[in-house]
Motif scaffolding. Structure first.
Motif, PDB file in Angstrom:
ATOM      1  N   PRO A  58      82.551  21.109  51.300  1.00 22.51           N
ATOM      2  CA  PRO A  58      81.280  20.094  51.562  1.00 22.51           C
ATOM      3  C   PRO A  58      81.530  18.876  52.014  1.00 22.51           C
ATOM      4  CG  PRO A  58      81.273  21.095  49.067  1.00 22.51           C
ATOM      5  CD  PRO A  58      83.381  20.831  49.799  1.00 22.51           C
ATOM      6  N   PRO A  59      80.861  18.782  52.503  1.00 22.71           N
ATOM      7  CA  PRO A  59      81.236  17.542  53.920  1.00 22.71           C
ATOM      8  C   PRO A  59      80.339  16.331  53.248  1.00 22.71           C
ATOM      9  CG  PRO A  59      79.578  19.199  54.802  1.00 22.71           C
ATOM     10  CD  PRO A  59      80.390  19.687  53.636  1.00 22.71           C
ATOM     11  N   SER A  60      81.452  14.957  53.057  1.00 21.59           N
ATOM     12  CA  SER A  60      80.397  14.049  53.028  1.00 21.59           C
ATOM     13  C   SER A  60      79.547  13.550  53.037  1.00 21.59           C
ATOM     14  CB  SER A  60      81.554  13.018  53.251  1.00 21.59           C
ATOM     15  OG  SER A  60      81.734  12.873  54.531  1.00 21.59           O
ATOM     16  N   ASP A  61      78.580  14.010  54.147  1.00 21.54           N
ATOM     17  CA  ASP A  61      77.704  13.790  55.128  1.00 21.54           C
ATOM     18  C   ASP A  61      76.533  15.214  54.540  1.00 21.54           C
ATOM     19  OD1 ASP A  61      78.535  15.445  56.513  1.00 21.54           O
ATOM     20  OD2 ASP A  61      77.882  14.487  58.448  1.00 21.54           O
ATOM     21  N   LEU A  62      76.485  15.584  54.220  1.00 20.57           N
ATOM     22  CA  LEU A  62      75.520  17.080  53.688  1.00 20.57           C
ATOM     23  C   LEU A  62      74.304  16.092  52.791  1.00 20.57           C
ATOM     24  CD1 LEU A  62      75.618  19.898  53.588  1.00 20.57           C
ATOM     25  CD2 LEU A  62      75.659  20.267  51.031  1.00 20.57           C
ATOM     26  N   ALA A  92      70.364  20.157  49.355  1.00 25.28           N
ATOM     27  CA  ALA A  92      71.678  20.567  49.710  1.00 25.28           C
ATOM     28  C   ALA A  92      72.972  20.747  48.651  1.00 25.28           C
ATOM     29  CB  ALA A  92      72.152  20.800  51.237  1.00 25.28           C
ATOM     30  N   GLN A  93      73.265  19.705  48.666  1.00 27.98           N
ATOM     31  CA  GLN A  93      74.352  19.865  47.889  1.00 27.98           C
ATOM     32  C   GLN A  93      74.556  19.230  46.229  1.00 27.98           C
ATOM     33  OE1 GLN A  93      77.893  17.857  48.910  1.00 27.98           O
ATOM     34  NE2 GLN A  93      78.201  18.967  46.434  1.00 27.98           N
ATOM     35  N   ARG A  94      72.561  19.080  45.536  1.00 23.73           N
ATOM     36  CA  ARG A  94      73.167  19.166  44.743  1.00 23.73           C
ATOM     37  C   ARG A  94      72.361  20.699  43.897  1.00 23.73           C
ATOM     38  NH1 ARG A  94      68.936  14.815  45.104  1.00 23.73           N
ATOM     39  NH2 ARG A  94      67.469  16.560  45.124  1.00 23.73           N
ATOM     40  N   HIS A  95      72.119  21.339  44.943  1.00 25.35           N
ATOM     41  CA  HIS A  95      72.083  23.213  45.367  1.00 25.35           C
ATOM     42  C   HIS A  95      73.047  23.957  45.502  1.00 25.35           C
ATOM     43  CE1 HIS A  95      68.053  21.463  42.306  1.00 25.35           C
ATOM     44  NE2 HIS A  95      67.545  20.569  43.599  1.00 25.35           N
ATOM     45  N   LEU A  96      74.240  23.218  46.096  1.00 23.62           N
ATOM     46  CA  LEU A  96      74.475  24.074  46.629  1.00 23.62           C
ATOM     47  C   LEU A  96      74.939  25.673  46.091  1.00 23.62           C
ATOM     48  CD1 LEU A  96      76.394  24.022  50.036  1.00 23.62           C
ATOM     49  CD2 LEU A  96      78.109  23.171  48.105  1.00 23.62           C
ATOM     50  N   GLU A  97      75.407  25.699  44.717  1.00 24.25           N
ATOM     51  CA  GLU A  97      75.254  27.028  43.818  1.00 24.25           C
ATOM     52  C   GLU A  97      74.581  28.199  44.551  1.00 24.25           C
ATOM     53  OE1 GLU A  97      76.291  28.714  39.793  1.00 24.25           O
ATOM     54  OE2 GLU A  97      76.703  26.325  40.133  1.00 24.25           O
ATOM     55  N   GLY A 157      71.155  27.731  56.358  1.00 22.11           N
ATOM     56  CA  GLY A 157      73.065  27.940  55.673  1.00 22.11           C
ATOM     57  C   GLY A 157      73.392  28.190  57.482  1.00 22.11           C
ATOM     58  N   LEU A 158      72.558  29.004  58.002  1.00 18.73           N
ATOM     59  CA  LEU A 158      73.280  29.219  59.811  1.00 18.73           C
ATOM     60  C   LEU A 158      73.445  28.132  60.213  1.00 18.73           C
ATOM     61  CD1 LEU A 158      72.373  32.379  62.094  1.00 18.73           C
ATOM     62  CD2 LEU A 158      72.125  30.162  63.256  1.00 18.73           C
ATOM     63  N   TRP A 159      71.977  27.539  60.088  1.00 22.93           N
ATOM     64  CA  TRP A 159      71.912  25.855  61.182  1.00 22.93           C
ATOM     65  C   TRP A 159      72.883  25.107  60.488  1.00 22.93           C
ATOM     66  CZ3 TRP A 159      65.932  27.428  60.342  1.00 22.93           C
ATOM     67  CH2 TRP A 159      65.522  28.363  61.838  1.00 22.93           C
ATOM     68  N   GLU A 160      72.914  24.645  59.151  1.00 19.96           N
ATOM     69  CA  GLU A 160      73.695  23.699  58.532  1.00 19.96           C
ATOM     70  C   GLU A 160      74.932  23.691  59.241  1.00 19.96           C
ATOM     71  OE1 GLU A 160      74.044  20.390  57.371  1.00 19.96           O
ATOM     72  OE2 GLU A 160      72.298  21.089  56.470  1.00 19.96           O
ATOM     73  N   ALA A 161      76.059  24.643  58.498  1.00 16.74           N
ATOM     74  CA  ALA A 161      77.229  24.799  59.423  1.00 16.74           C
ATOM     75  C   ALA A 161      77.808  25.044  60.694  1.00 16.74           C
ATOM     76  CB  ALA A 161      77.769  26.626  58.619  1.00 16.74           C
ATOM     77  N   GLY A 162      76.407  25.534  61.459  1.00 16.38           N
ATOM     78  CA  GLY A 162      76.726  25.768  62.745  1.00 16.38           C
ATOM     79  C   GLY A 162      76.307  24.320  63.965  1.00 16.38           C
ATOM     80  N   SER A 163      76.212  23.199  62.898  1.00 22.30           N
ATOM     81  CA  SER A 163      75.130  22.413  63.732  1.00 22.30           C
ATOM     82  C   SER A 163      76.477  20.966  63.332  1.00 22.30           C
ATOM     83  CB  SER A 163      74.490  20.877  62.789  1.00 22.30           C
ATOM     84  OG  SER A 163      74.867  21.079  61.229  1.00 22.30           O
ATOM     85  N   ARG A 164      77.610  21.576  62.735  1.00 22.65           N
ATOM     86  CA  ARG A 164      78.538  21.060  62.340  1.00 22.65           C
ATOM     87  C   ARG A 164      80.150  21.588  63.041  1.00 22.65           C
ATOM     88  NH1 ARG A 164      78.247  18.070  58.184  1.00 22.65           N
ATOM     89  NH2 ARG A 164      76.327  18.297  57.195  1.00 22.65           N
ATOM     90  N   ASN A 165      79.890  22.507  63.803  1.00 25.12           N
ATOM     91  CA  ASN A 165      80.761  23.551  64.891  1.00 25.12           C
ATOM     92  C   ASN A 165      81.295  22.835  66.128  1.00 25.12           C
ATOM     93  OD1 ASN A 165      82.481  24.884  65.999  1.00 25.12           O
ATOM     94  ND2 ASN A 165      80.966  26.558  66.363  1.00 25.12           N
TER      95      ASN A 165
END
Length: 320
Positions: free
Chosen positions: A163-167, A171-176, A272-280
């Motif tokens: 998990p990135p520190s700036d998430l 989203a961090q609370r409900h990642l699971e 999730g696609l967008w969140e991960a893609g924004s960090r690529n």
């Protein structure tokens, strides 16, 4: 303002390609204007011809990833029924190291999807009619949407591994829970409708009471409600609340008939696609910037939907 890719101009094309386009039109290009917007790097030129014709030319170098998107668009455009409001593909060629598409130009402008926009009912009416026109899927080689998205709808799983520190804190609370939803997101997408899957303002043109849908590069086969689901976050990006965006989607019959749980799972997969893609770091900066904004819209949509866990609706406080 949303970032866009910097496109090469008409003059970038080899002389042989420019001559070929003019031969196909039977006349010379008087003016060539590079169009604004979009997230890819190929040539996108609106050409005014000497005899009054107007053409839209797309092209990409064969060694560029955009070339395969052009080929996919050519296959999809060739399969579209005449009644579908999309530009007519005149020619597709592979020459001088370039993939080239020539379309009839559409007289129109990109719509506003804002809450008060008069364009929005026109767009929604057009999208509402697509499923009848595109079922059964006229593109025989269209991939199933679940197969097409399988590798992409793993964003929350990748994020959860480190998990990135700036998430975003929500989203961090409900990642699971987001990972759990994402893993269910492909289970109810099957269908026999040809889908666009990239309905955004810069892939739409409006003129009066008519909307046109352009750039069918990502066409797939799947459930009829999915194009409405792809469109909904674009309304949030344009200023709607998630609630008002969902209300707007009710103008689309396929959306009204869709399973609510399937929509929520899809929203998780797309976000999730967008969140991960924004960090690529290998993605173009314009695409990363767009995905950051889209991920925020997707999170707003998910918070609104109050997903169901284990057969029970989650407590509002748990999700918000």
């Amino acid at each position: 303002m949303e970032e866009a890719s910097v496109r090469p101009g008409w003059e970038t094309l080899p002389r042989a390609v420019r001559l070929w386009v003019q031969e196909q039109a039977g006349t010379q290009v008087l003016e060539a204007r590079t169009t604004a917007g979009g997230l890819t790097s190929g040539v996108a030129t609106l050409a005014s011809m000497a005899d009054g014709q107007r053409l839209f030319i797309k092209a990409a170098r064969e060694d560029d990833d955009t070339a395969e998107l052009c080929r996919a668009e050519a296959r999809a455009a060739s399969a579209l029924p005449v009644a579908v409001p999309a530009p007519r593909l005149r020619r597709h060629a592979e020459m001088d190291g370039w993939t080239v598409l020539v379309f009839d130009a559409v007289d129109g402008r990109h719509p506003s999807l804002a809450p008060s926009s008069l364009d929005l009912p026109v767009v929604l009416s057009t999208v509402a009619g697509l499923s009848d026109l595109l079922t059964p899927c006229p593109l025989q080689q269209a991939p199933a949407v679940g197969d097409d998205l399988a590798a992409d709808f793993t964003g929350w799983q990748h994020i959860a591994s480190t998990p990135p520190s700036d998430l975003d804190p929500w989203a961090q609370r409900h990642l699971e829970q987001l990972v759990e939803l994402e893993q269910q997101s492909l289970l109810a997408l099957d269908g026999s409708t040809m889908l666009h899957t990239d309905l955004r303002a810069d892939n739409l043109l409006v003129s009066g009471d008519q909307a046109w849908i352009v750039d069918w590069s990502w066409a797939v086969r799947g459930a009829a409600w999915l194009d409405a689901a792809f469109l909904l976050p674009q309304l949030v990006l344009a200023g709607h609340t998630a609630a008002s965006a969902e209300t707007a989607m009710r103008a689309i019959p396929a959306w009204r008939e869709a399973d609510s749980t399937a929509i929520t799972a899809f929203a998780a997969g797309l976000t999730g696609l967008w969140e991960a893609g924004s960090r690529n770091p290998t993605s173009p900066s314009a695409l990363r910037a767009y995905r950051r904004r889209a991920a925020a819209a997707g999170r707003a949509w998910l918070r609104h939907r109050n997903p169901v866990w284990g057969g029970r609706r989650a407590l509002t406080g748990r999700w918000r």
